[in-house]
Design a protein around this motif. Structure first.
Motif, PDB file in Angstrom:
ATOM      1  N   ALA A  89       0.822  -1.203   0.000  1.00  0.00           N
ATOM      2  CA  ALA A  89       0.000   0.000   0.000  1.00  0.00           C
ATOM      3  C   ALA A  89       0.858   1.257   0.000  1.00  0.00           C
ATOM      4  O   ALA A  89       0.481   2.279  -0.585  1.00  0.00           O
ATOM      5  CB  ALA A  89      -0.920  -0.005   1.224  1.00  0.00           C
ATOM      6  N   LEU A 111      -2.729  -7.166  -0.717  1.00  0.00           N
ATOM      7  CA  LEU A 111      -2.288  -5.834  -0.315  1.00  0.00           C
ATOM      8  C   LEU A 111      -1.495  -5.977   0.974  1.00  0.00           C
ATOM      9  O   LEU A 111      -1.975  -6.577   1.942  1.00  0.00           O
ATOM     10  CB  LEU A 111      -3.483  -4.908  -0.083  1.00  0.00           C
ATOM     11  CG  LEU A 111      -3.149  -3.443   0.230  1.00  0.00           C
ATOM     12  CD1 LEU A 111      -2.560  -2.751  -1.003  1.00  0.00           C
ATOM     13  CD2 LEU A 111      -4.395  -2.700   0.708  1.00  0.00           C
ATOM     14  N   TYR A 122      -7.488   1.326   5.043  1.00  0.00           N
ATOM     15  CA  TYR A 122      -7.611   0.458   3.880  1.00  0.00           C
ATOM     16  C   TYR A 122      -8.827  -0.462   3.949  1.00  0.00           C
ATOM     17  O   TYR A 122      -8.971  -1.362   3.125  1.00  0.00           O
ATOM     18  CB  TYR A 122      -6.326  -0.349   3.703  1.00  0.00           C
ATOM     19  CG  TYR A 122      -5.146   0.555   3.461  1.00  0.00           C
ATOM     20  CD1 TYR A 122      -4.906   1.102   2.206  1.00  0.00           C
ATOM     21  CD2 TYR A 122      -4.309   0.939   4.508  1.00  0.00           C
ATOM     22  CE1 TYR A 122      -3.852   1.974   1.986  1.00  0.00           C
ATOM     23  CE2 TYR A 122      -3.256   1.820   4.303  1.00  0.00           C
ATOM     24  CZ  TYR A 122      -3.035   2.331   3.035  1.00  0.00           C
ATOM     25  OH  TYR A 122      -1.997   3.209   2.825  1.00  0.00           O
ATOM     26  N   LEU A 125     -10.791  -0.986   0.823  1.00  0.00           N
ATOM     27  CA  LEU A 125     -10.165  -1.752  -0.254  1.00  0.00           C
ATOM     28  C   LEU A 125     -10.306  -3.256  -0.072  1.00  0.00           C
ATOM     29  O   LEU A 125      -9.881  -4.023  -0.932  1.00  0.00           O
ATOM     30  CB  LEU A 125      -8.677  -1.399  -0.360  1.00  0.00           C
ATOM     31  CG  LEU A 125      -8.315  -0.002  -0.850  1.00  0.00           C
ATOM     32  CD1 LEU A 125      -6.810   0.114  -1.063  1.00  0.00           C
ATOM     33  CD2 LEU A 125      -9.043   0.350  -2.133  1.00  0.00           C
TER      34      LEU A 125
END
Length: 220
Positions: A89, A111, A122, A125
């Motif tokens: 990331a 990730l 995050y 995501l």
């Protein structure tokens, strides 16, 4: 959660990678650390080695890209036959686009977050990834001591994954051995990268079995 063990070839003999891959037939994945001397202060291997390994082993390759421009290079690792491609990331400029491209090429998209990178930003995501990798050492070198400070983040990540349906694998990488894997599993991790604990053992197959058993004990 099904426990998966991914031995890291960073701890293997680079002159005998095909033999080292064959030495761990009970591994779920073969973890390939790609470092470029920019994102991390180390240089390891790249696409040609991944392509060669893909031909040398039936164990799926778990490619962890510790590189400065994953948006450019990650799809090529999927095209090279990696079963899973993980980007950081901290390095990706267009993570959603890159993760979707990895998936479109038939690989699982991961990730990764460094120890000091919080997981909460995050959360949105999680729908774009198949695996979330939490580094439990600073990336760049094998053989480091496990950072216990990351365990609360593992628990938070598991909670966030559960909130989104629980389909995302949660991987930990760094300092994983029979003394730390139980804590990681108890905190919610289900995929474990182990380098020295496997390739530094006299019997890598038995080492994987011991790691798997320890993780299963923590979740039984």
């Amino acid at each position: 959660m099904a426990v998966q063990i991914s031995p890291s070839i960073l701890a293997a003999d680079f002159a005998r990678l095909a033999d080292e891959a064959a030495a761990v037939p009970n591994a779920d994945w073969l973890h390939v650390d790609v470092m470029d001397y920019h994102f991390v202060p180390n240089l390891t291997l790249g696409l040609p080695v991944v392509e060669a390994l893909r031909k040398a082993t039936d164990t799926p390759l778990d490619c962890h890209l510790m590189i400065a421009d994953p948006d450019r290079w990650a799809p090529q690792y999927a095209e090279a036959g990696a079963g899973s491609v993980t980007i950081h990331a901290e390095a990706a400029k267009a993570p959603i686009r890159t993760l979707r491209e990895i998936r479109s090429l038939g690989a699982r998209a991961g990730l990764a977050l460094n120890p000091a990178t919080p997981v909460e930003p995050y959360e949105d995501l999680l729908g774009e990834v198949d695996m979330l990798l939490l580094m439990t050492v600073e990336p760049g070198f094998g053989g480091q001591k496990f950072l216990d400070v990351v365990l609360p983040k593992v628990r938070r990540a598991r909670e966030l994954i559960g909130r989104h349906g629980g389909r995302v694998w949660l991987q930990v990488d760094g300092g994983v051995d029979t003394g730390t894997i139980e804590r990681c599993a108890e905190a919610g991790a289900d995929v474990f990268v182990a380098g020295s604990a496997v390739y530094g053992a006299s019997d890598p197959v038995a080492a994987i079995d011991e790691l798997r058993a320890a993780a299963n004990r923590a979740t039984s």
